[in-house]
Design a protein around this motif. Structure first.
Motif, PDB file in Angstrom:
ATOM      1  N   ASP A  18       0.826  -1.200   0.000  1.00  0.00           N
ATOM      2  CA  ASP A  18       0.000   0.000   0.000  1.00  0.00           C
ATOM      3  C   ASP A  18       0.864   1.255   0.000  1.00  0.00           C
ATOM      4  OD1 ASP A  18      -2.071  -1.703   0.062  1.00  0.00           O
ATOM      5  OD2 ASP A  18      -2.465  -1.517   2.205  1.00  0.00           O
ATOM      6  N   ASP A  19       2.071   1.123   0.481  1.00  0.00           N
ATOM      7  CA  ASP A  19       2.930   2.276   0.600  1.00  0.00           C
ATOM      8  C   ASP A  19       3.777   2.420  -0.665  1.00  0.00           C
ATOM      9  OD1 ASP A  19       5.505   3.247   3.022  1.00  0.00           O
ATOM     10  OD2 ASP A  19       4.712   4.206   1.231  1.00  0.00           O
ATOM     11  N   PRO A  20       3.531   3.483  -1.421  1.00  0.00           N
ATOM     12  CA  PRO A  20       4.261   3.624  -2.685  1.00  0.00           C
ATOM     13  C   PRO A  20       5.763   3.818  -2.490  1.00  0.00           C
ATOM     14  CG  PRO A  20       2.975   5.601  -2.211  1.00  0.00           C
ATOM     15  CD  PRO A  20       2.629   4.595  -1.173  1.00  0.00           C
ATOM     16  N   ASP A  21       6.170   4.171  -1.268  1.00  0.00           N
ATOM     17  CA  ASP A  21       7.590   4.387  -1.018  1.00  0.00           C
ATOM     18  C   ASP A  21       8.346   3.094  -0.750  1.00  0.00           C
ATOM     19  OD1 ASP A  21       7.328   7.078  -1.321  1.00  0.00           O
ATOM     20  OD2 ASP A  21       6.876   7.395   0.795  1.00  0.00           O
ATOM     21  N   ASP A  22       7.617   1.994  -0.673  1.00  0.00           N
ATOM     22  CA  ASP A  22       8.294   0.734  -0.391  1.00  0.00           C
ATOM     23  C   ASP A  22       9.413   0.516  -1.389  1.00  0.00           C
ATOM     24  OD1 ASP A  22       6.982  -0.165   1.812  1.00  0.00           O
ATOM     25  OD2 ASP A  22       5.337  -1.007   0.642  1.00  0.00           O
ATOM     26  N   ASP A  23      10.553   0.149  -0.879  1.00  0.00           N
ATOM     27  CA  ASP A  23      11.704  -0.067  -1.720  1.00  0.00           C
ATOM     28  C   ASP A  23      11.674  -1.534  -2.161  1.00  0.00           C
ATOM     29  OD1 ASP A  23      14.087   0.083  -2.972  1.00  0.00           O
ATOM     30  OD2 ASP A  23      15.289   0.428  -1.169  1.00  0.00           O
ATOM     31  N   ILE A  24      11.505  -1.740  -3.433  1.00  0.00           N
ATOM     32  CA  ILE A  24      11.360  -3.098  -3.973  1.00  0.00           C
ATOM     33  C   ILE A  24      12.730  -3.608  -4.423  1.00  0.00           C
ATOM     34  CG2 ILE A  24      10.238  -4.481  -5.783  1.00  0.00           C
ATOM     35  CD1 ILE A  24       8.307  -3.158  -3.781  1.00  0.00           C
ATOM     36  N   VAL A  25      13.084  -4.816  -4.043  1.00  0.00           N
ATOM     37  CA  VAL A  25      14.355  -5.382  -4.487  1.00  0.00           C
ATOM     38  C   VAL A  25      14.157  -6.338  -5.665  1.00  0.00           C
ATOM     39  CG1 VAL A  25      14.413  -7.211  -2.729  1.00  0.00           C
ATOM     40  CG2 VAL A  25      16.540  -6.426  -3.756  1.00  0.00           C
ATOM     41  N   MET A  26      13.016  -7.021  -5.675  1.00  0.00           N
ATOM     42  CA  MET A  26      12.713  -7.900  -6.815  1.00  0.00           C
ATOM     43  C   MET A  26      11.233  -7.828  -7.112  1.00  0.00           C
ATOM     44  SD  MET A  26      14.867 -11.395  -6.432  1.00  0.00           S
ATOM     45  CE  MET A  26      14.988 -11.598  -8.204  1.00  0.00           C
ATOM     46  N   SER A  27      10.881  -7.874  -8.376  1.00  0.00           N
ATOM     47  CA  SER A  27       9.473  -8.041  -8.675  1.00  0.00           C
ATOM     48  C   SER A  27       9.277  -9.160  -9.676  1.00  0.00           C
ATOM     49  CB  SER A  27       8.834  -6.728  -9.138  1.00  0.00           C
ATOM     50  OG  SER A  27       9.343  -6.357 -10.373  1.00  0.00           O
ATOM     51  N   VAL A  28       8.233  -9.933  -9.399  1.00  0.00           N
ATOM     52  CA  VAL A  28       7.859 -11.054 -10.252  1.00  0.00           C
ATOM     53  C   VAL A  28       6.519 -10.666 -10.865  1.00  0.00           C
ATOM     54  CG1 VAL A  28       7.221 -13.499 -10.240  1.00  0.00           C
ATOM     55  CG2 VAL A  28       9.033 -12.687  -8.720  1.00  0.00           C
ATOM     56  N   ASP A  29       6.439 -10.720 -12.182  1.00  0.00           N
ATOM     57  CA  ASP A  29       5.201 -10.328 -12.849  1.00  0.00           C
ATOM     58  C   ASP A  29       4.723 -11.419 -13.792  1.00  0.00           C
ATOM     59  OD1 ASP A  29       4.799  -7.458 -11.992  1.00  0.00           O
ATOM     60  OD2 ASP A  29       6.859  -7.380 -12.735  1.00  0.00           O
ATOM     61  N   ASP A  30       3.515 -11.867 -13.554  1.00  0.00           N
ATOM     62  CA  ASP A  30       2.867 -12.878 -14.409  1.00  0.00           C
ATOM     63  C   ASP A  30       3.779 -14.069 -14.677  1.00  0.00           C
ATOM     64  OD1 ASP A  30       0.714 -11.101 -14.620  1.00  0.00           O
ATOM     65  OD2 ASP A  30       1.644 -10.080 -16.321  1.00  0.00           O
ATOM     66  N   ALA A  31       4.428 -14.544 -13.651  1.00  0.00           N
ATOM     67  CA  ALA A  31       5.325 -15.693 -13.840  1.00  0.00           C
ATOM     68  C   ALA A  31       4.514 -16.983 -13.958  1.00  0.00           C
ATOM     69  CB  ALA A  31       6.302 -15.787 -12.672  1.00  0.00           C
ATOM     70  N   ARG A  32       4.867 -17.746 -14.971  1.00  0.00           N
ATOM     71  CA  ARG A  32       4.216 -19.044 -15.176  1.00  0.00           C
ATOM     72  C   ARG A  32       5.274 -20.099 -15.433  1.00  0.00           C
ATOM     73  NH1 ARG A  32      -1.076 -19.077 -18.388  1.00  0.00           N
ATOM     74  NH2 ARG A  32      -2.241 -17.500 -17.243  1.00  0.00           N
ATOM     75  N   VAL A  33       5.045 -21.269 -14.884  1.00  0.00           N
ATOM     76  CA  VAL A  33       5.887 -22.403 -15.239  1.00  0.00           C
ATOM     77  C   VAL A  33       4.964 -23.487 -15.765  1.00  0.00           C
ATOM     78  CG1 VAL A  33       7.435 -24.225 -14.443  1.00  0.00           C
ATOM     79  CG2 VAL A  33       7.704 -21.892 -13.571  1.00  0.00           C
ATOM     80  N   GLN A  34       5.301 -23.912 -16.950  1.00  0.00           N
ATOM     81  CA  GLN A  34       4.434 -24.834 -17.659  1.00  0.00           C
ATOM     82  C   GLN A  34       5.280 -26.009 -18.116  1.00  0.00           C
ATOM     83  OE1 GLN A  34       3.657 -22.864 -21.313  1.00  0.00           O
ATOM     84  NE2 GLN A  34       2.053 -24.269 -21.940  1.00  0.00           N
ATOM     85  N   PHE A  35       4.702 -27.184 -18.153  1.00  0.00           N
ATOM     86  CA  PHE A  35       5.410 -28.282 -18.809  1.00  0.00           C
ATOM     87  C   PHE A  35       4.424 -29.296 -19.349  1.00  0.00           C
ATOM     88  CE2 PHE A  35       4.936 -29.780 -14.524  1.00  0.00           C
ATOM     89  CZ  PHE A  35       4.917 -31.158 -14.557  1.00  0.00           C
ATOM     90  N   GLY A  36       4.850 -30.007 -20.378  1.00  0.00           N
ATOM     91  CA  GLY A  36       3.976 -30.984 -21.015  1.00  0.00           C
ATOM     92  C   GLY A  36       4.097 -32.335 -20.329  1.00  0.00           C
ATOM     93  N   MET A  37       2.947 -32.922 -20.029  1.00  0.00           N
ATOM     94  CA  MET A  37       2.944 -34.277 -19.467  1.00  0.00           C
ATOM     95  C   MET A  37       2.090 -35.121 -20.391  1.00  0.00           C
ATOM     96  SD  MET A  37       2.381 -33.692 -15.397  1.00  0.00           S
ATOM     97  CE  MET A  37       2.184 -35.403 -14.950  1.00  0.00           C
ATOM     98  N   SER A  38       2.238 -36.431 -20.263  1.00  0.00           N
ATOM     99  CA  SER A  38       1.425 -37.276 -21.143  1.00  0.00           C
ATOM    100  C   SER A  38      -0.065 -37.038 -20.884  1.00  0.00           C
ATOM    101  CB  SER A  38       1.773 -38.747 -20.917  1.00  0.00           C
ATOM    102  OG  SER A  38       1.673 -39.036 -19.542  1.00  0.00           O
ATOM    103  N   ARG A  39      -0.393 -36.606 -19.660  1.00  0.00           N
ATOM    104  CA  ARG A  39      -1.810 -36.358 -19.338  1.00  0.00           C
ATOM    105  C   ARG A  39      -2.278 -34.996 -19.832  1.00  0.00           C
ATOM    106  NH1 ARG A  39      -3.202 -36.116 -13.865  1.00  0.00           N
ATOM    107  NH2 ARG A  39      -1.111 -35.552 -13.213  1.00  0.00           N
TER     108      ARG A  39
END
Ligand SMILES: Nc1ncnc2c1ncn2[C@@H]1O[C@H](COP(=O)(O)OP(=O)(O)OP(=O)(O)O)[C@@H](O)[C@H]1O
Ligand code: NI
Length: 379
Positions: A18-39
């Motif tokens: 909520d605080d715009p002054d927060d100091d961000i060290v890392m941001s993750v945006d829309d991260a997806r991990v996908q993999f194909g399985m036989s199913r």
């Protein structure tokens, strides 16, 4: 708001503080991990966005298989095959206070996406290898036995320092400070072979090794899981000191919510490969807003609660090939209705620095009880 009336959610709501002054060290945006399985196609990180704040201790909690280690791996682009990571992971180096030039320039070899940020997923293998020791370092799940049994602890430190062309004496001096903060006797531990050390000592030596090149961020995946309760608590208490002394950001991954209650500044709760609640530790534990978090708090043992008050969460854990539609918790949720089967709730604010992804958090707070005789009281 009347019970049963949904919260308003908007597309714009994110997990940002909520605080715009927060100091961000890392941001993750829309991260997806996908993999194909036989199913079929599997998603093991499902559109995750989260900011990590500089010098915070962020606990990431959730049941086994909820995607915690995937999230950790995503932070340093270390997702292994067959998983494929997409989205954005950005690292913000500390600004040099004496100089307007952002330290991304000083780091030099990395690809910067802006003046002062680094696109983690855009780095080459060589760049990543440096990044993973010098900026964002990790203690992997089950890594306690990753020491080479034929090499003294000292050798592991020397090897790492030399591989990164760092000055040996300088680094070893830093290691002495790290050992002190971790209550390890440098001479004894350095000259020991791994098997001569207890589990707790080995784990602490591993933490020191992860910090040898002075990273900003330390990601720890279940770092105490293999240790007895006393050693777990003792390491936990050292981590806060370590953060303060070395100005670290710590991302602490665990399935054990009570363990981190007294450690973390914030908690992110994962369910079904995404964050379903994120908040200030105190607020989240006292007034959890997601039915899953409330169930989790109800299911954990505490010092005072009777074993028969504990209720395991009913229903099957989500299958990555078959994530339920709408809110993925709806099949196990006591307050879900038709809407939850269709619509996927976004994280919305439910308090000061506290967001949850549930249409019926008011109802959950009113109807789903849990007792809180663990955690926040033991600072
Ligand atoms: N390299 C990979 N590629 C694809 N899927 C994977 C890979 N590694 C693990 N998975 C799957 O991703 C899902 C999430 O796993 P993850 O290890 O992130 O869970 P977790 O929350 O860390 O669980 P635990 O508490 O047991 O460590 C699981 O279904 C797992 O089988
Ligand atoms: Ni894991």
């Amino acid at each position: 708001m009347a019970i049963g009336q949904p919260n308003q959610s908007t597309e714009e709501e994110t997990t940002e503080g909520d605080d715009p002054d927060d100091d961000i060290v890392m941001s993750v945006d829309d991260a997806r991990v996908q993999f194909g399985m036989s199913r079929g196609q599997a998603w093991v990180l499902n559109d995750v966005s989260l900011d990590v704040r500089r010098e915070e201790i962020l606990a990431v909690v959730g049941e086994s298989g909820s995607g915690k280690s995937m999230f950790a791996a995503a932070l340093m682009d270390a997702v292994e095959d067959p998983g494929h990571l997409s989205g954005d992971v950005t690292y913000y180096p500390r600004e040099d206070e004496s100089d307007e030039t952002p330290s991304a320039d000083q780091i030099g070899s990395y690809d910067a996406v802006g003046d002062d940020s680094i696109d983690v997923l855009g780095m080459s293998e060589g760049e990543l290898d440096n990044f993973r020791w010098e900026e964002v370092s990790m203690v992997f799940q089950g890594a306690m036995n990753s020491f080479n049994p034929t090499m003294k602890i000292k050798g592991h430190f020397h090897e790492t320092i030399q591989a990164h062309n760092a000055v040996l004496d300088e680094r070893m001096e830093h290691v002495r400070n790290l050992f002190e903060a971790l209550h390890l006797d440098p001479d004894r531990v350095m000259n020991a072979y791994p098997h001569e050390l207890s589990g707790g000592m080995k784990q602490r030596a591993l933490i020191a090794l992860a910090l040898v090149l002075e990273p900003e961020v330390l990601v720890m995946d279940e770092p105490t899981a293999a240790l007895d309760l006393l050693m777990q608590r003792s390491i936990i208490s050292m981590l806060r000191e370590l953060r303060d002394e070395f100005e670290l950001t710590i991302v602490f991954i665990t399935h054990d919510l009570p363990l981190v209650a007294g450690l973390s500044d914030r908690i992110g709760v994962m369910y079904s490969f995404e964050f379903i609640e994120v908040g200030d530790t105190r607020s989240l534990l006292k007034d959890a807003a997601h039915p899953y978090t409330r169930a989790l708090l109800r299911s954990v043992p505490s010092i005072e609660s009777d074993i028969d008050e504990m209720e395991p969460i009913e229903g099957a854990r989500p299958d990555p090939v078959n994530i339920p539609t709408g809110c993925s918790f709806h099949p196990r949720c006591p307050v879900a209705d038709d809407r939850c089967e269709i619509e996927d709730p976004d994280l919305v604010s439910v308090g000061d620095d506290h967001q949850t992804a549930c249409f019926y958090s008011d109802q959950a707070r009113n109807e789903l009880s849990y007792s809180l005789d663990h955690g926040t009281t033991e600072d």
